[in-house]
Design an enzyme around this catalytic site. Structure first.
Site, PDB file in Angstrom:
ATOM      1  N   GLN A 102      -4.188   0.401  -1.045  1.00  0.00           N
ATOM      2  CA  GLN A 102      -4.998   0.298  -1.831  1.00  0.00           C
ATOM      3  C   GLN A 102      -6.532   0.294  -0.590  1.00  0.00           C
ATOM      4  O   GLN A 102      -7.706   0.511  -0.805  1.00  0.00           O
ATOM      5  CB  GLN A 102      -4.992  -0.749  -2.255  1.00  0.00           C
ATOM      6  CG  GLN A 102      -4.283  -0.825  -3.497  1.00  0.00           C
ATOM      7  CD  GLN A 102      -3.995  -1.718  -4.593  1.00  0.00           C
ATOM      8  OE1 GLN A 102      -4.994  -2.674  -5.106  1.00  0.00           O
ATOM      9  NE2 GLN A 102      -3.370  -2.575  -3.802  1.00  0.00           N
ATOM     10  N   ASN A 103      -5.973   0.130   1.419  1.00  0.00           N
ATOM     11  CA  ASN A 103      -7.936   0.244   1.571  1.00  0.00           C
ATOM     12  C   ASN A 103      -7.542   1.114   2.549  1.00  0.00           C
ATOM     13  O   ASN A 103      -7.266   2.296   2.339  1.00  0.00           O
ATOM     14  CB  ASN A 103      -6.845  -1.040   3.019  1.00  0.00           C
ATOM     15  CG  ASN A 103      -6.300  -2.312   2.720  1.00  0.00           C
ATOM     16  OD1 ASN A 103      -6.617  -3.032   2.060  1.00  0.00           O
ATOM     17  ND2 ASN A 103      -5.498  -3.008   3.323  1.00  0.00           N
ATOM     18  N   HIS A 120      -6.905   4.718  -2.334  1.00  0.00           N
ATOM     19  CA  HIS A 120      -8.072   4.809  -2.923  1.00  0.00           C
ATOM     20  C   HIS A 120      -8.561   4.966  -1.696  1.00  0.00           C
ATOM     21  O   HIS A 120     -10.127   5.462  -1.663  1.00  0.00           O
ATOM     22  CB  HIS A 120      -8.500   2.930  -2.887  1.00  0.00           C
ATOM     23  CG  HIS A 120      -7.799   2.327  -4.222  1.00  0.00           C
ATOM     24  ND1 HIS A 120      -7.420   1.355  -4.433  1.00  0.00           N
ATOM     25  CD2 HIS A 120      -7.912   2.685  -5.190  1.00  0.00           C
ATOM     26  CE1 HIS A 120      -7.564   1.238  -5.530  1.00  0.00           C
ATOM     27  NE2 HIS A 120      -7.427   1.901  -5.671  1.00  0.00           N
ATOM     28  N   CYS A 128     -19.608  16.089   1.939  1.00  0.00           N
ATOM     29  CA  CYS A 128     -20.772  16.342   1.573  1.00  0.00           C
ATOM     30  C   CYS A 128     -20.475  16.525  -0.371  1.00  0.00           C
ATOM     31  O   CYS A 128     -19.784  17.427  -0.388  1.00  0.00           O
ATOM     32  CB  CYS A 128     -21.680  17.315   2.128  1.00  0.00           C
ATOM     33  SG  CYS A 128     -22.908  18.218   1.561  1.00  0.00           S
ATOM     34  N   CYS A 151     -25.697  20.983   5.198  1.00  0.00           N
ATOM     35  CA  CYS A 151     -26.465  21.708   3.830  1.00  0.00           C
ATOM     36  C   CYS A 151     -27.527  20.804   3.147  1.00  0.00           C
ATOM     37  O   CYS A 151     -28.534  21.543   2.231  1.00  0.00           O
ATOM     38  CB  CYS A 151     -25.574  22.417   3.458  1.00  0.00           C
ATOM     39  SG  CYS A 151     -25.036  21.197   1.780  1.00  0.00           S
ATOM     40  N   SER A 190      -4.502  -8.789  -4.552  1.00  0.00           N
ATOM     41  CA  SER A 190      -4.456  -9.507  -5.475  1.00  0.00           C
ATOM     42  C   SER A 190      -3.987  -8.902  -7.064  1.00  0.00           C
ATOM     43  O   SER A 190      -3.393  -9.976  -8.165  1.00  0.00           O
ATOM     44  CB  SER A 190      -6.035 -10.226  -6.075  1.00  0.00           C
ATOM     45  OG  SER A 190      -6.806  -8.840  -6.072  1.00  0.00           O
TER      46      SER A 190
HETATM   47  P1  OAD Z   1      -8.805  -8.222  -3.183  1.00  0.00           P
HETATM   48  O1  OAD Z   1      -9.768  -8.899  -2.848  1.00  0.00           O
HETATM   49  O2  OAD Z   1      -8.140  -7.911  -5.094  1.00  0.00           O
HETATM   50  O3  OAD Z   1      -7.304  -9.311  -3.283  1.00  0.00           O
HETATM   51  C1  OAD Z   1      -7.017  -9.912  -1.656  1.00  0.00           C
HETATM   52  C2  OAD Z   1      -5.488 -10.522  -1.558  1.00  0.00           C
HETATM   53  O4  OAD Z   1      -5.000 -10.900  -0.266  1.00  0.00           O
HETATM   54  C3  OAD Z   1      -5.779 -11.835  -2.880  1.00  0.00           C
HETATM   55  O5  OAD Z   1      -4.352 -11.643  -3.313  1.00  0.00           O
HETATM   56  C4  OAD Z   1      -5.461 -11.969  -1.927  1.00  0.00           C
HETATM   57  O6  OAD Z   1      -4.550 -13.524  -2.017  1.00  0.00           O
HETATM   58  C5  OAD Z   1      -4.954 -11.717  -0.452  1.00  0.00           C
HETATM   59  N1  OAD Z   1      -5.360 -12.840   0.588  1.00  0.00           N
HETATM   60  C6  OAD Z   1      -6.425 -13.244   1.332  1.00  0.00           C
HETATM   61  N2  OAD Z   1      -5.902 -13.255   2.633  1.00  0.00           N
HETATM   62  C7  OAD Z   1      -4.544 -12.851   2.959  1.00  0.00           C
HETATM   63  C8  OAD Z   1      -4.315 -13.085   4.257  1.00  0.00           C
HETATM   64  N3  OAD Z   1      -4.378 -13.287   5.850  1.00  0.00           N
HETATM   65  N4  OAD Z   1      -2.599 -12.333   3.709  1.00  0.00           N
HETATM   66  C9  OAD Z   1      -2.199 -12.048   3.570  1.00  0.00           C
HETATM   67  N5  OAD Z   1      -2.861 -12.256   1.889  1.00  0.00           N
HETATM   68  C10 OAD Z   1      -4.028 -12.113   1.760  1.00  0.00           C
HETATM   69  O7  OAD Z   1      -8.061  -7.224  -2.689  1.00  0.00           O
HETATM   70  P2  OAD Z   1      -7.097  -5.604  -2.952  1.00  0.00           P
HETATM   71  O8  OAD Z   1      -5.882  -5.813  -4.550  1.00  0.00           O
HETATM   72  O9  OAD Z   1      -6.503  -5.374  -2.030  1.00  0.00           O
HETATM   73  O10 OAD Z   1     -10.924  -0.909  -5.051  1.00  0.00           O
HETATM   74  O11 OAD Z   1      -8.096  -5.408  -4.270  1.00  0.00           O
HETATM   75  C11 OAD Z   1      -7.714  -3.637  -4.470  1.00  0.00           C
HETATM   76  C12 OAD Z   1      -9.317  -2.710  -4.878  1.00  0.00           C
HETATM   77  O12 OAD Z   1     -10.087  -3.354  -5.568  1.00  0.00           O
HETATM   78  C13 OAD Z   1      -9.621  -2.550  -3.803  1.00  0.00           C
HETATM   79  O13 OAD Z   1      -8.536  -1.126  -3.151  1.00  0.00           O
HETATM   80  C14 OAD Z   1     -11.045  -1.829  -3.933  1.00  0.00           C
HETATM   81  C15 OAD Z   1     -11.553  -3.321  -5.053  1.00  0.00           C
HETATM   82  O14 OAD Z   1     -12.047  -2.854  -5.850  1.00  0.00           O
HETATM   83  C16 OAD Z   1     -11.740  -0.076  -4.808  1.00  0.00           C
HETATM   84  O15 OAD Z   1     -12.657  -0.040  -4.379  1.00  0.00           O
HETATM   85  C17 OAD Z   1     -11.417   0.885  -5.586  1.00  0.00           C
END
Ligand code: OAD
Length: 248
Positions: A102-103, A120, A128, A151, A190
């Site tokens: 998702q990164n 994502h 653009c 442009c 998460s």
């Molecule tokens: P989150 O910020 O929601 O969750 C990060 C997760 O990583 C949490 O469950 C933490 O407990 C865990 N965490 C923190 N430090 C860690 C470490 N050192 N090792 C392992 N885990 C760790 O991020 P995402 O789940 O990626 O979407 O969020 C999903 C989407 O929400 C993103 O892609 C973005 C956001 O809004 C868009 O921008 C469309």
């Protein structure tokens, strides 16, 4: 914890087709803040105000100033950590086939993974909004905000804002990879954002083992995951790899 590391190494040794689903947590050890939880971006900003496509369309300069410029500064200098490198080693060992991430930071590719589905989109490119010409983010001149295409059109990250569709190819390939794998590592997410969080369910449905690596429980932990290894991705990956070497 030691028992779970041994169990994970054993499960990985037995698996043939491993897929990883990763989220912001895997990149925190590279200095990139997560979205949720302590120190997360959404503690500072309301995502609907700053990361929704409607917010960008309404006021691109504001979103560039508050979010995109800061992300550019962080992502431009971030380097893969042991969590990313561990997943790259699992690919070299012939275990890991695909990373669904998702990164948008490109750190899995920088670590050496070759099949990375960017669910994502990615931040390596800006696009653009008028003519779709792409520019490498590192090269974009941000002395004028919002930056513009030759442009005259406004540049936007080639990533998915809230309110936008997941790129079709990423969606289709992720579902396929999830359904085909025999083990899924769910690292640093998460698991609250859909449809990405559905991927472990697709994997589970077809009989895959689900191992979570995260300092915290998630909505998957009780219902879907076989077990959660509580800890930071880099440290846990190092321990698993150390244990795995003698096992394979
Ligand atoms: P989150 O910020 O929601 O969750 C990060 C997760 O990583 C949490 O469950 C933490 O407990 C865990 N965490 C923190 N430090 C860690 C470490 N050192 N090792 C392992 N885990 C760790 O991020 P995402 O789940 O990626 O979407 O969020 C999903 C989407 O929400 C993103 O892609 C973005 C956001 O809004 C868009 O921008 C469309």
């Amino acid at each position: 914890m030691d028992d779970l590391i041994k169990q994970a190494a054993g499960d990985l040794a037995a698996a043939c087709n491993v897929v990883a689903l990763t989220g912001a947590g895997i990149s925190t050890e590279s200095g990139i803040p997560p979205f949720r939880g302590k120190g997360g971006l959404w503690e500072k900003f309301d995502p609907m105000e700053i990361a929704h496509i409607d917010a960008f369309m309404k006021d691109p300069a504001r979103v560039w100033n508050l979010l995109v410029k800061e992300m550019k500064a962080i992502v431009d200098t971030a380097r893969p950590n042991d969590g990313h490198k561990g997943l790259a080693k699992l690919e070299q060992m012939g275990k890991l086939k695909t990373v669904i991430t998702q990164n948008i930071d490109g750190l899995h590719q920088a670590a050496g993974n070759t099949d990375v589905i960017e669910f994502h989109g990615n931040f390596a490119w800006q696009r653009c909004m008028d003519c779709s010409q792409k520019y490498e983010t590192r090269q974009v001149d941000i002395s004028q905000i919002p930056p513009r295409c030759r442009c005259g059109g406004i540049l936007r990250p080639d990533a998915v804002f809230f309110g936008e569709m997941i790129p079709q190819d990423a969606m289709w390939r992720s579902k396929q990879a999830a359904s085909d794998c025999d083990l899924m590592l769910v690292v640093g997410t998460s698991a609250v954002v859909q449809p990405a969080a559905l991927m472990p369910l697709f994997a589970k449905e077809t009989g895959a083992k689900i191992i979570e690596i995260n300092p915290e429980e998630t909505p998957l932990t009780v219902e879907v995951s076989d077990y959660l290894i509580k800890g930071r991705a880099g440290e846990v990956m190092n321990q698993i790899l150390q244990e795995l070497k003698p096992a394979i």
